[in-house]
Design an enzyme around this catalytic site. Sequence first.
Site, PDB file in Angstrom:
ATOM      1  N   CYS A 133      -4.975  12.497  12.653  1.00  0.00           N
ATOM      2  CA  CYS A 133      -6.079  11.420  12.558  1.00  0.00           C
ATOM      3  C   CYS A 133      -5.996  10.515  13.715  1.00  0.00           C
ATOM      4  CB  CYS A 133      -5.841  10.860  11.380  1.00  0.00           C
ATOM      5  SG  CYS A 133      -3.421   9.754  11.486  1.00  0.00           S
ATOM      6  N   ASP A 177       4.408   0.868  12.213  1.00  0.00           N
ATOM      7  CA  ASP A 177       2.852  -0.267  11.411  1.00  0.00           C
ATOM      8  C   ASP A 177       2.824  -1.676  12.068  1.00  0.00           C
ATOM      9  OD1 ASP A 177       3.637   1.148   8.190  1.00  0.00           O
ATOM     10  OD2 ASP A 177       2.477   2.464  10.370  1.00  0.00           O
ATOM     11  N   ARG A 207      -9.088  -0.614   3.902  1.00  0.00           N
ATOM     12  CA  ARG A 207      -7.714   0.618   3.037  1.00  0.00           C
ATOM     13  C   ARG A 207      -6.409   0.346   2.436  1.00  0.00           C
ATOM     14  NH1 ARG A 207      -7.748   6.223   6.533  1.00  0.00           N
ATOM     15  NH2 ARG A 207      -6.332   6.341   4.403  1.00  0.00           N
ATOM     16  N   LYS A 221       0.946  -1.045  -0.182  1.00  0.00           N
ATOM     17  CA  LYS A 221      -0.090  -0.431  -0.162  1.00  0.00           C
ATOM     18  C   LYS A 221       0.908   0.825  -0.064  1.00  0.00           C
ATOM     19  CE  LYS A 221      -1.531   2.003   4.096  1.00  0.00           C
ATOM     20  NZ  LYS A 221      -1.147   3.224   4.086  1.00  0.00           N
ATOM     21  N   ASN A 222       1.839   1.219   0.930  1.00  0.00           N
ATOM     22  CA  ASN A 222       3.029   2.152   1.104  1.00  0.00           C
ATOM     23  C   ASN A 222       3.433   2.643   0.071  1.00  0.00           C
ATOM     24  OD1 ASN A 222       0.513   3.190   3.044  1.00  0.00           O
ATOM     25  ND2 ASN A 222       2.245   2.162   4.786  1.00  0.00           N
ATOM     26  N   ARG A 231      -0.346  14.789  12.720  1.00  0.00           N
ATOM     27  CA  ARG A 231       0.631  14.368  11.154  1.00  0.00           C
ATOM     28  C   ARG A 231       0.291  16.010  10.216  1.00  0.00           C
ATOM     29  NH1 ARG A 231      -1.352   9.260  10.460  1.00  0.00           N
ATOM     30  NH2 ARG A 231       0.392   9.196   7.890  1.00  0.00           N
TER      31      ARG A 231
HETATM   32  C1  EPZ Z   1       3.640   6.986   5.968  1.00  0.00           C
HETATM   33  O1  EPZ Z   1       2.752   8.221   7.105  1.00  0.00           O
HETATM   34  C2  EPZ Z   1       2.732   5.946   6.161  1.00  0.00           C
HETATM   35  N1  EPZ Z   1       1.721   5.777   5.206  1.00  0.00           N
HETATM   36  C3  EPZ Z   1       2.561   5.429   7.542  1.00  0.00           C
HETATM   37  O2  EPZ Z   1       1.246   3.934   6.890  1.00  0.00           O
HETATM   38  C4  EPZ Z   1       3.268   5.410   8.400  1.00  0.00           C
HETATM   39  O3  EPZ Z   1       2.737   4.813   9.458  1.00  0.00           O
HETATM   40  C5  EPZ Z   1       4.383   6.140   8.141  1.00  0.00           C
HETATM   41  O4  EPZ Z   1       4.932   6.566   6.901  1.00  0.00           O
HETATM   42  C6  EPZ Z   1       5.644   6.227   9.376  1.00  0.00           C
HETATM   43  O5  EPZ Z   1       6.551   5.209   9.001  1.00  0.00           O
HETATM   44  C7  EPZ Z   1       2.073   6.539   3.429  1.00  0.00           C
HETATM   45  O6  EPZ Z   1       3.073   6.221   3.757  1.00  0.00           O
HETATM   46  C8  EPZ Z   1       1.246   6.311   2.821  1.00  0.00           C
HETATM   47  P1  EPZ Z   1       5.754  10.639   8.584  1.00  0.00           P
HETATM   48  P2  EPZ Z   1       3.969   9.226   6.851  1.00  0.00           P
HETATM   49  O7  EPZ Z   1       5.482  11.477   7.966  1.00  0.00           O
HETATM   50  O8  EPZ Z   1       4.629   9.793   5.349  1.00  0.00           O
HETATM   51  C9  EPZ Z   1       5.778  13.917  11.920  1.00  0.00           C
HETATM   52  C10 EPZ Z   1      -0.057   3.050   7.300  1.00  0.00           C
HETATM   53  O9  EPZ Z   1      -0.209   2.413   8.104  1.00  0.00           O
HETATM   54  N2  EPZ Z   1       5.984  14.643  10.549  1.00  0.00           N
HETATM   55  O10 EPZ Z   1       7.074   9.648   8.207  1.00  0.00           O
HETATM   56  O11 EPZ Z   1       2.704  10.280   6.895  1.00  0.00           O
HETATM   57  C11 EPZ Z   1       4.815  12.458  11.628  1.00  0.00           C
HETATM   58  O12 EPZ Z   1       3.775  13.543  13.216  1.00  0.00           O
HETATM   59  C12 EPZ Z   1       0.471   4.258   7.843  1.00  0.00           C
HETATM   60  O13 EPZ Z   1       0.204   1.791   6.700  1.00  0.00           O
HETATM   61  C13 EPZ Z   1       6.026  16.065  11.015  1.00  0.00           C
HETATM   62  O14 EPZ Z   1       6.392  16.903  12.232  1.00  0.00           O
HETATM   63  O15 EPZ Z   1       4.283  10.292   7.895  1.00  0.00           O
HETATM   64  C14 EPZ Z   1       4.964  11.466  12.773  1.00  0.00           C
HETATM   65  O16 EPZ Z   1       5.074  12.098  13.572  1.00  0.00           O
HETATM   66  C15 EPZ Z   1       0.078   5.305   9.010  1.00  0.00           C
HETATM   67  N3  EPZ Z   1       6.353  17.210   9.451  1.00  0.00           N
HETATM   68  C16 EPZ Z   1       6.061  11.447  11.930  1.00  0.00           C
HETATM   69  O17 EPZ Z   1       6.488  12.725  11.939  1.00  0.00           O
HETATM   70  C17 EPZ Z   1       5.998  16.680   8.032  1.00  0.00           C
HETATM   71  O18 EPZ Z   1       5.944  17.414   7.826  1.00  0.00           O
HETATM   72  C18 EPZ Z   1       6.107  10.874  11.008  1.00  0.00           C
HETATM   73  O19 EPZ Z   1       6.140  11.008   9.675  1.00  0.00           O
HETATM   74  C19 EPZ Z   1       5.561  15.134   8.152  1.00  0.00           C
HETATM   75  C20 EPZ Z   1       5.735  13.987   9.331  1.00  0.00           C
END
Ligand code: EPZ
Length: 418
Positions: free
Chosen positions: A118, A307, A399, A22-23, A123
Amino acid sequence: MGVFLIDGGIPLKGSVRISGAKNAILPTLAACLLTEGKSVLKDVPDLEDVHTMCGLLTSLGANISFNTIQKEITVDTSHIHEHTAPYELVNTMRASFLVMGPLLARKGRARVSLPGGCAIGSRPVDLHLKGFSALGANINTGHGYVEAQVRGKLTGARIYLDFPSVGATENILMAAVLAKGQTTIENAATEPEIVDLATMLVSMGATVTGAGTDTIRVTGTEQLNPAEHTIIPDRIEAGTFMVAAAMTGGNVLLKNVLPDHLKPVTAKLREAGVEISEELGCIRVKGLEKPKAVDIKTHPHPGFPTDMQAQMTSFLSFAEGTSMVVETIFENRFMHVSELKRMGARIKIDGRTAIIEGGIPFMGAQVKATDLRAGAALILAGLCAKDKTEISDIYHIDRGYEKMEEKLKALGARICRL
Ligand code: EPZ
């Protein structure tokens, strides 16, 4: 809203084929916007989120055809006449925000609804926007939308990510491949899905090196061409089935996996006493009566994946002994705990730490999925419980897991969708 009914206590046996990730499919679908023409994505999982992303691309002007038998999607992005990702689509799936980088690179402007929080956390997208402005875009936010614009082309830059955000790395990478000159992304995310996206971009004609390390280098090119790309297997679906086999005392062969992507999960399950053998492109998992408690701390790749945290919390409630789970990535990713406690789990939460008193036999109950991985954790507990469990709000599960109940049924589980 859909309900799963599980009559647990059956050791899972047999083999299961893991679907495309998915990711990985979500960013690679967005990457199709970077070129004009027909790209083909293969081994695409049939997931709600894939349909949502395809709906978004269609609203931007893409023409998409599905070949469900071949599990392929053809994305024709010859005519992209829109640059706005509307609230209702972004609100359905925050990964819609990944169209911002490609739209900015291709059309010089993008207007995307600011993703809300969410279930698992606020996020923010500040790191995405920091990257776009470093590449020369003007960013304005207002009325719930983010608008990015650049006169002419983006200009390559050196960008340091305060946190190795997966989405920010992907969005900035997709913007940089059409920018003028060199871009360096430092403290980049190193997840396998980043490597998969970079592989597709390179097959489109981009110059990208270092994907999978914390420093990614890009040399912008004039234009990119349509490509064919096969999506990597879903390491989180694989990890979920590994835990299912381990918890039910089963013996399951997982096909279409890349063991290298599962190292942290394999290591932790082996530490708990689960027997795991790796064969070419396959992993065999043999569960045991009483796995041992182990401690988990989530980290960006190659640390233990967030995850898989909910699924492991289920496993540790079942394992012998007391364990500690620390969730360092998201601020609110213990929503599954209160539902697991309805099934008998004994878990105490203190901030980002959960203390789990293991060795309990799960009891069937009526529970609710609050997010994708929490739903998976409840399925795992239900498969273990010796009686009936009813899981509602399973749209969360649809999803991110393709035909979950069919795959589990094929392994002997007594599960049906009401
Ligand atoms: C991706 O989300 C995945 N989703 C998530 O999978 C996964 O949990 C996550 O990466 C971490 O591995 C997809 O790839 C579609 P991040 P993403 O940006 O990109 C902070 C699932 O269950 N952050 O690495 O949104 C954020 O708040 C989903 O399949 C900022 O502060 O994750 C979080 O604490 C859930 N500022 C941390 O970084 C930003 O601009 C990790 O977020 C972006 C993120």
